[in-house]
Every structure is written in structure tokens, then in C-alpha cells.
Design an enzyme around this catalytic site. Structure first.
Site, mmCIF file in Angstrom:
data_model
loop_
_atom_site.group_PDB
_atom_site.id
_atom_site.type_symbol
_atom_site.label_atom_id
_atom_site.label_comp_id
_atom_site.label_asym_id
_atom_site.label_seq_id
_atom_site.Cartn_x
_atom_site.Cartn_y
_atom_site.Cartn_z
ATOM 1 C CG ASP A 54 -31.797 34.161 58.768
ATOM 2 O OD1 ASP A 54 -31.011 33.773 57.882
ATOM 3 O OD2 ASP A 54 -32.838 34.798 58.529
ATOM 4 C CB SER A 67 -35.706 35.342 60.753
ATOM 5 O OG SER A 67 -34.639 34.489 60.421
ATOM 6 C CG HIS A 125 -29.865 34.160 54.680
ATOM 7 N ND1 HIS A 125 -30.589 33.257 55.427
ATOM 8 C CD2 HIS A 125 -29.641 33.569 53.494
ATOM 9 C CE1 HIS A 125 -30.803 32.178 54.709
ATOM 10 N NE2 HIS A 125 -30.234 32.333 53.527
#
Ligand code: THG
Length: 914
Positions: free
Chosen positions: A755, A808, A757
């Protein structure tokens, strides 16, 4: 038969998800690696596009399942087949082959199923990559970018080249969350197609990520449409993120506003708290049917969680249904920043703010020279507050690196949602500077300017760049012979430019703004006296004879002779605009703070000024100079001139607490220094300021975001302001600490493996640091072993795991298993968009020996951390936590048992009349 033919006849069916279908094959590491001995391929997991090389049989199988189900268009397994995304897997050198093979596999399968009656098409899928061109990866450095236009252009060009070679029929730029990334993809697609001489339809699909109804990078749908309006686009639509039902208002909006075919391919609902998509065909097919029945769409298909079963269902609902008829192209000029600006007939005049110009404002020049960008931004913000509909930005100064300054400032503006709301006018006489700026904006800007001054060839080259970057353009009335000052020369040049732009270059007339040169009058030279009136005459002629084009000019130029006498200058501008607007001048670069209107000018003064501006009377110029001197003598006017720049903003008059909350909510850092110091006098200590007004501000932001009333870039901006506030308080916090514990505790933060982000995690970092925690931020894509190593080395007190995407959730499960194996007993906090308390209760907490706490949003982190680290509080807190988890697990179990099949449920329906 091409897609362009087929779409006129019927609604086309696009295939369903690739990623979630692949998950259904239960693949192992070997499937991704194949017989490629790629030791560097450390992070194979989730690199679905890799399967084009290692397990083409599976990809073909999926394509065939969709073709069998009736898909007219299948999309290639190339969503991440460019070097930016592949770099995460250390596979960037394979990205070309992945894209090429992806296209070939789809081509082969489509051809197998293609018949004359039902031709099958291949759309080359282009994802947004895992980076954004429009947002900073670092809250404290808003001008920074992880990815630039040129890097992305190169990556996308390779991908498109490979896919064209592999035989695609269309280009599908999908899951667009940043319009700038999408513009790069369009630019790369058009340029690759031009190279090989083909013309494939370009399909666009946007994803809306939050309740505010905007893209991740903050644009409204309308603004997005404006940004792409110069390009030859085939279809526009929405995919991912929402289920079919949530997309309804947005699809309606697109169908009524976008002059393209409309596509929709939603997820099978929103991911549930387990990260699964659980809307069935029974739910989705009827929902999709309503779009078809209402005539809103031309292409339907599925995104995450959909399968061939969905696609088979969709083929049934489009039979004999009429496709949507695209809305006609708007005749109105449409520009955008984060929001759309549409030049409707009601808008008679667009004021373009002139003050962000190093040549036009001494203050702005000084601030840029001092690199005081924060304050320079306040000049931009004030103009928007004063009503500027567009902002002119100019960095042309002999002592500045104009290109660097332009890029820096435009990037800064992009991080200021209150400013970035409006379109920009990129003002430079250096073409490289103009292009560099255009590569930084996601909106549709205006280029200021191009002209025939260096001949047709350069003019055409620049105009083609304008088209390439999707902008509108100001055309100065200059040619090889110089600047036009007479009516005849002005209209001669404008006519010539208009013909070249509309007939040769293909710029739409509505995107052309002529500037017939506003020059200083009353300079003492008689031949300058008719400059204004000739401008006005030329304006009238151009508006009548060059249909669709607009008129602009730098209004303050007019009064250069009266520098230092703002009253006379503003009065002259008001008079000039009064007459020019009447004959069609629709743009003007002005000082938006100007207060004087035509009606305010006393009759005697008006007569003099009008005589001068309209060149009506011999000797009027002398009278005006005399008037100007008289006015200058009046001291109060002079004072007014000085006062103008010191005017207070309204909100500065409110209470200290309200000012702090306001500054946080709006992300305004300029006054923090004063306000925080004022607070230090009033509050017992620095921490109480954080816990009091600053936290209140942060909480308000959280509530507004949750309610869809703020969008992400705004939230990021507020986080930055919080950081600034804490930085001011830091030395005081240090001092207060004397004798006490150095920090409240050490917290490790990481976005989990797979991930990228980190916006949420960064906000948590700021909030925790504000609360006196020492934060060790490990960044994104962090694997469990690295977290364990760091946690041990640093003896951290808490571990915070963050993630936004569904995979995630699984990764977090893996993480706590690894933590346990490594013998860690450090409490874990879990947060991020797809995480949920239920998922933590069911899947994560039971696997770990220490508490795992789900954290709803950044603002509650400090209090949870405090409870976990306080020896007295911890037992009760954990008991409460475990109880709530128990309850969730029990409810879940009960619910699972309660869910019946649709038929069974219908049998059980409530009947009140039996
Ligand atoms: N056409 C187009 N673009 C232009 C111009 C034009 N861009 C630049 C300029 N002309 C328009 N902008 C300004 C900005 C400020 C002033 C004039 C034109 C100005 N500034 C005060 C001065 O110089 O006296 C500065 C005062 C201060 O320092 O604050 O007048 O014509 N296409």
C-alpha cells in the site's frame, strides 16, 4: 466494424474485474515468478499484470469467461503495466513486455470470439499508477512532487506503444483519481498514435473517492470535464470505489453535461468491513438496468468484485435498449481549477487577478525574491476572496529563475484548495516557462500568451502545445512587424491568427482570447491618445467578425502615466471597462480589490476621464493631469492609498480561540505566530493550547470531512497548519518538560506492505507529534520484518499500522502474526479507509498477544495511546476493548446465520393482512 460503429447501434458490454477474478485462482508465489529466476522480484504479491508473462493461461481463461458471458469489449490485464507502478516490484524493465503481452493475450481471445454480427474489441487498460502528479508526498513541503509530467509521460508512452503493437482497439484510461495523471495518459496516447498513424478511441473513467463527490486530488466532475475538453475523447464514465447505486447522481451529471459516450462499471458494492465485495448479481443487475432504461449509458461493465456472472446478467438488460445520445458540445468557454468556471451569458466580465506578477507588484516580487511563498500565497488568496475568477501568474524577472519559480508557485497553489478552486492564467514571455507551468496543473488554464511576433511557424508550434496541454489561450495582437496600435492593424492580426488557430491547428474559437493591446494613454505623446478608443473599436469588430472568440487586456497598463495616484488610475480603469465591456470585452487582467465603479465617479471628473479614454476632446489629457494633481494634493486620498494594503481580513476580529480554530480549519498559517504567542500568555502551558483550541479545530475538520463537506486536499492543508502551530509550540513544550518524561512515548508508524497511501498516516504522525509523542515514521510499503526490526531497535511503545486499500487488511493480519512470532508485545493501533472495528475484532486482534485497537480517525489517536501507555488506565481500557470486540464477534456470528437466500427471504416476507 469498429467500436465507433458499434456504439451508435447499441449499448456495449465491457468485461468485469480482473484483479478480484485473479484472486479466485488462489495463486502462489511461483505463479507470479514463473520460471523467471528473478531474485530482485521481492514483492511479487499483487503484481497481477506479471501474470501476462508467467501465467498467460489464467489471463486468457478470464478473458474467455468474459467473452463467453457476452462482453463486447474486454480490457487488457495491464492496469499497472508501466514503469512507475512496476518499480514497486523492481520490475520496471519488464513493463514494456508485460503491456505488450497483455494486449496480445486479449487480442487473441477477442479474435477467437469475434463474428460479423458481434465483433469483440480490446481496450488497453491504463491505470493511474500509484503516484500523483498533483499532490505533495510530504505535508510540510507542499510544492514537492513524487512524480512529474515528463517521467509519467515517458512511462505511459512506453505502455501505449506496446499495447498498440499488441493490437488494441481502444485506450481505456481508468480509475482516474488525479486529472493531471489522466492528462499525461491522454497526451502520451495521442502522441504514440500519431507516431504510428492510427486513431483509436480514448475512453476515460474517473473514480470518485469520498462523500464530497470529488476526485482524490480534489476536482469536481465538472472541473474534470473542463480539463479534458480540448482533447478528442470517445467516452467518459465512472468506475470503482462506489457501487452502482452511489454512482447515480454522478452518472446523471455526466450524461447531461459530457459531450461523449457514457460508461459505467461499478464495483460489486462497497467493500464490506472484511474488504470483500458482497453485492450479488441479484442486486446489481436490476440497479444497472435502471441506467439502461433511463437512457443514461453507452457502455456498461464491472469493476472490483464482479465476475462473468455479472457480465452475463448485463447482456440481458441491454437487449433492444436505446443507447444514450451524447450531449452537444457546449458553446460556452469552460475552464477549471478544482472547480469549473463556465463563461455563461450572465457573466459579462471575468476579472483576472493581476497581483501575482513579479513585474506588476513590488510586494509580490519582494516575497518571491525572499522565497517567502507562504505570504506570496496570501496575495493569491486575497484576490480570490476579492472576487477574482481567474489568477494571472507571472514570474518574468531578470533576476529570477522564472521557470523554477513558476513551477514552485503553481505547485504551492495546487495545495491551497481555496486558491486552486479557480483557473490559472499562465503569464510568461518565455515559452519554456509556460509549458513547465502547464505540466503542473490539473485544471484547464489559460496560456498568456502567444502571438505572430516570431512568425507563423513558432505561432503554430506554440498553439499546438496549448492544445497538447489542454489549455485556452490569449493571443496578443502582435506580428512580425510588431505591436498593433491602430484599429486596422489590430483586426488584421486577429483575423489572421483566428484563421490559423481554428482552421490549421484545431483550437476551438471559444478557447481563443484576443488581446488587442491596452497601452498607456495620457503619456504626453499625442499619438497615444487614441490607443484606448481604438482598442474598444477593435474589440467590437473582433466580437462581431470572429465568432466565438473572447477579448482580454491588461487594464492597469492604461494608466501607467498616473502611477502613485490610485484614485485616478482606478477611475480611468472603471471608465475604460464601462465602455469596453459594452462592446464585448469579456476578460480583463485587473486588481480585483478595486473599489471604484463608473457610477461612483463625480460627473465633473467623469467628463474629463471619459474625454481622455474615448479621445473625444482636444486638450482633455491636460485637464486630466491637472485633476490628478488636485486629487494628489488631498491628503486623505493619499492615506487611503496606503491603507489599502493593510486592510484586515474579517476573521481576524474574532476571539483568540475562534481565530485559532478558523486558521486550522482553513489551513491558514500566516497569523499563527501572533495567535499562538497570544495563547501562550493566556493558557497555563503549551500542551493545553494543543488540547484546547487546536484539537477543537482538528475535530471540526474531521467532522466536516466525514460529512463530505471538505475534500482531501483541504484536509491535508489543515494538517500542515497544525504542524506549523506545533512547531511554534515545540520549544515551549521542551521547556515545560524539564523534570518530566522526555516524551509521552515512542510511536512507530507505517503504511503496510503493498500500500502506498500515506496521507492518513501522515496526519496521525502530526497529531501524535503534537501530543508530545516521539514519532518514527517508516513511510509506505513497509514489510513486517522491517517493522519488527525497527520496533526492537528503537524500543517503541506503540505500533501504528495504516492502509487504504483492501489488500492491506490481509497484510495487517500477516503483520500481527509476524509480530507474535517475533515475540513482540507492543500494542498495535490500526487505521485507514478500509479498516474497521469489526475486521480488527474478527481477524486481527485474536491473533496477537497485546492489544490491537482500531482507531477511527487521527484525532482520537492521542487519547487511545495515552490509555494504552498509562499503567493505571490500561487494564480497564483493555477490558472494555475486549468486551466490545466480543460483542462485535457475537453479533457478526448471529448475522451470518441470519442471512438467507433471496427466495427464502421472500418466503418469509411480512404480510400484514393474513
Ligand atoms: N496583456 C496580457 N498580459 C499582461 C498584460 C497585458 N500581463 C501583464 C500585464 N499586462 C497586466 N498586469 C499588470 C499588473 C500590474 C500592473 C499593471 C499590469 C500595475 N502594477 C503597479 C504599477 O506598476 O504601478 C504596481 C504597484 C505595486 O507595486 O503594487 O500597474 O496587457 N495578455
Amino acid at each position: 466494424m469498429t467500436i465507433r460503429d458499434s456504439i451508435k447501434e447499441r449499448i456495449l458490454i465491457l468485461d468485469g474485474a480482473m484483479g478480484t477474478m485473479i484472486q479466485g485462482y488462489k495463486l502462489t508465489e511461483m505463479d507470479f515468478r514463473g520460471n523467471l529466476e528473478l531474485l530482485q522480484m521481492l514483492n511479487y504479491q499483487g503484481n497481477n499484470d506479471m501474470l501476462n508473462l508467467t501465467r498467460p493461461d489464467i489471463i486468457e481463461d478470464i478473458h474467455r469467461r468474459y467473452l463467453k458471458a457476452g462482453a463486447d469489449i474486454i480490457s487488457t490485464n495491464t492496469f499497472s503495466a508501466q514503469r512507475i507502478s512496476q518499480a514497486d516490484y523492481h520490475m520496471e524493465d519488464f513493463s514494456y513486455d508485460i503491456a505488450l503481452q497483455g494486449a496480445k493475450l486479449a487480442r487473441k481471445c477477442a479474435d477467437e470470439y469475434s463474428t460479423t454480427n458481434k465483433p469483440r474489441f480490446v481496450a488497453g487498460s491504463i491505470g493511474p499508477t500509484n503516484k500523483t502528479c498533483s499532490m505533495s508526498p510530504d505535508v510540510s513541503d507542499p510544492a514537492k512532487r513524487d512524480l512529474t509530467y515528463d517521467t509519467l509521460f515517458h512511462a505511459y508512452s512506453e505502455q501505449v506503444e506496446a499495447m498498440i503493437k499488441g493490437g488494441i482497439d481502444a485506450i481505456l484510461i481508468e480509475t482516474i483519481f488525479d486529472t493531471l495523471n489522466a492528462k499525461v495518459a491522454i497526451d502520451a496516447s495521442l502522441s504514440e498514435m500519431r507516431k504510428v498513424g492510427i486513431d483509436l478511441p480514448i475512453m476515460l473513467s474517473v473514480t470518485i473517492t469520498d462523500l464530497s463527490g470529488r476526485t482524490l486530488s480534489g476536482q469536481t466532475l465538472e472541473a474534470f470535464l473542463a480539463s479534458i475538453s480540448s482533447y478528442p475523447i470517445f467516452s467518459v464514465g465512472l468506475n470503482c470505489s462506489f457501487g452502482a447505486e452511489q454512482m447515480r447522481p454522478y452518472i446523471k451529471e455526466l450524461a447531461s453535461k459530457a459531450p461523449y459516450y457514457i460508461s459505467i462499471y461499478p464495483n460489486a458494492g462497497l467493500p464490506n468491513s472484511m474488504g470483500e465485495y458482497d453485492e450479488t448479481t441479484e442486486i446489481m443487475v436490476p440497479q444497472m438496468r435502471t441506467y439502461v432504461d433511463e437512457g443514461l449509458v453507452n457502455i456498461i461493465g464491472g469493476c472490483c468484485g464482479t465476475t462473468d456472472e455479472f457480465i452475463a446478467g448485463y447482456t440481458q438488460i441491454v437487449k433492444d435498449k436505446l443507447p444514450h445520445v451524447p450531449t452537444p458540445v457546449s458553446k460556452e468557454m469552460i475552464l477549471s481549477g478544482l472547480e469549473q468556471f463556465r463563461l455563461t451569458p450572465e457573466i459579462t466580465f471575468v476579472n483576472v487577478g493581476e497581483r501575482c506578477n513579479v513585474a506588476g507588484s513590488r510586494k509580490f516580487l519582494r516575497l518571491i525574491k525572499e522565497r517567502n511563498y507562504e505570504e506570496a500565497l496570501t496575495i493569491a488568496r486575497k484576490q480570490v476572496d476579492d472576487g477574482a475568477l481567474v489568477l494571472d501568474i507571472n514570474m518574468d524577472d531578470g533576476l529570477l529563475e522564472a521557470k523554477d519559480e513558476m513551477v514552485h508557485f503553481v505547485n504551492m497553489i495546487s495545495s491551497e484548495p481555496e486558491i486552486a478552486r479557480v483557473p490559472l492564467m499562465i503569464d510568461s514571455s518565455d515559452w519554456d516557462v509556460v509549458v513547465a507551468a502547464l505540466k503542473c496543473v490539473q485544471g484547464k488554464s489559460i496560456v498568456n500568451s502567444i502571438s505572430l511576433k516570431e512568425g507563423e511557424e513558432t505561432f503554430i508550434r506554440h498553439a499546438k502545445d496549448v492544445l497538447r496541454y489542454g489549455a485556452a489561450v490569449v493571443v496578443m495582437c502582435f506580428d512580425e512587424e510588431g505591436q498593433a496600435t491602430s484599429f486596422e492593424r489590430r483586426i488584421e492580426i486577429a483575423s489572421r491568427a483566428y484563421k490559423i488557430l481554428t482552421e490549421q491547428v484545431g483550437i476551438q474559437a471559444k478557447d481563443i482570447i484576443f488581446d488587442p493591446n491596452i497601452l498607456a494613454i495620457c503619456t504626453g505623446m499625442k499619438e497615444h491618445n487614441n490607443y484606448a478608443v481604438e482598442f474598444i473599436r477593435a474589440t467590437e469588430w473582433i466580437k462581431k467578425n470572429l465568432p466565438g472568440a473572447h477579448i482580454s487586456g491588461g487594464v492597469s497598463n492604461l494608466s501607467f502615466s498616473f502611477r502613485g495616484n490610485n484614485y485616478i488610475r482606478e477611475a480611468m480603469h472603471a471608465v475604460f471597462l464601462y465602455h469596453a465591456i459594452q462592446v464585448g470585452m469579456d476578460f480583463g487582467i485587473v486588481n480585483p480589490a478595486t473599489k471604484i465603479t463608473y457610477a461612483d465617479i463625480p460627473q465633473d471628473e467623469l467628463k474629463i476621464i471619459e474625454d481622455v479614454v474615448l479621445d473625444r476632446e482636444e486638450g482633455a489629457d491636460e485637464k486630466l493631469i491637472e485633476l490628478a494633481n488636485r486629487i494628489l494634493a488631498q491628503k486623505d486620498i493619499l492615506k487611503q492609498n496606503g491603507k489599502e494594503s493593510n486592510q484586515q481580513e474579517e476573521w481576524r476580529n474574532s476571539s483568540l480561540e475562534d481565530r485559532l480554530v478558523y486558521a486550522l480549519r482553513k489551513g491558514i498559517s500566516n497569523y499563527l505566530n501572533d495567535d499562538i504567542h497570544e495563547a501562550l500568555e493566556k493558557y497555563p502551558n503549551a500542551v493545553s493550547i494543543i488540547e484546547g483550541p487546536l484539537m477543537r479545530g482538528m475535530n471540526e475538520v474531521g467532522d466536516l470531512f466525514g460529512a463530505g463537506k471538505m475534500f482531501l486536499p483541504q484536509v491535508v492543508k489543515t494538517a500542515r497548519t497544525m504542524k506549523d502551530a506545533v512547531a511554534i509550540l515545540q520549544p515551549y513544550i521542551e521547556k515545560e518538560k524539564v523534570g518530566g518524561k522526555a516524551t509521552a512515548g515512542k510511536v512507530l508508524l507505517a503504511t503496510v506492505k503493498g500500500d502506498v497511501h500515506d496521507i492518513g498516516k501522515n496526519i496521525v504522525g502530526v497529531v501524535m507529534a503534537c501530543n508530545n509523542y516521539e514519532v518514527i515514521d517508516m513511510g509506505v510499503m513497509v514489510p513486517a520484518d522491517k517493522i519488527i526490526k525497527k520496533a526492537k531497535e528503537e524500543c517503541v511503545d506503540l505500533i501504528g499500522l495504516s492502509g487504504l486499500i483492501t489488500p492491506s487488511l490481509h497484510e495487517m493480519v500477516n503483520d500481527v502474526i509476524a509480530f507474535k512470532e517475533a515475540g513482540l508485545h507492543i500494542p498495535v493501533m490500526v487505521g485507514g479507509a478500509t479498516t474497521s472495528k469489526l475486521h480488527v475484532a474478527l481477524k486481527i486482534a485474536p491473533l496477537y498477544d497485546a492489544p490491537v485497537v482500531w482507531v477511527k480517525d487521527a484525532s482520537v489517536n492521542p487519547s487511545i495511546a495515552a490509555s494504552l501507555l498509562n499503567e493505571a488506565e490500561r487494564p480497564a481500557f483493555c477490558e472494555e476493548l475486549n468486551k466490545s470486540y466480543e460483542k462485535l464477534r457475537a453479533n457478526y456470528k448471529e448475522q451470518q446465520q441470519k442471512i438467507l437466500s433471496l427466495e427464502k427471504a421472500r418466503e418469509n416476507k411480512l404480510n400484514l393482512f393474513d
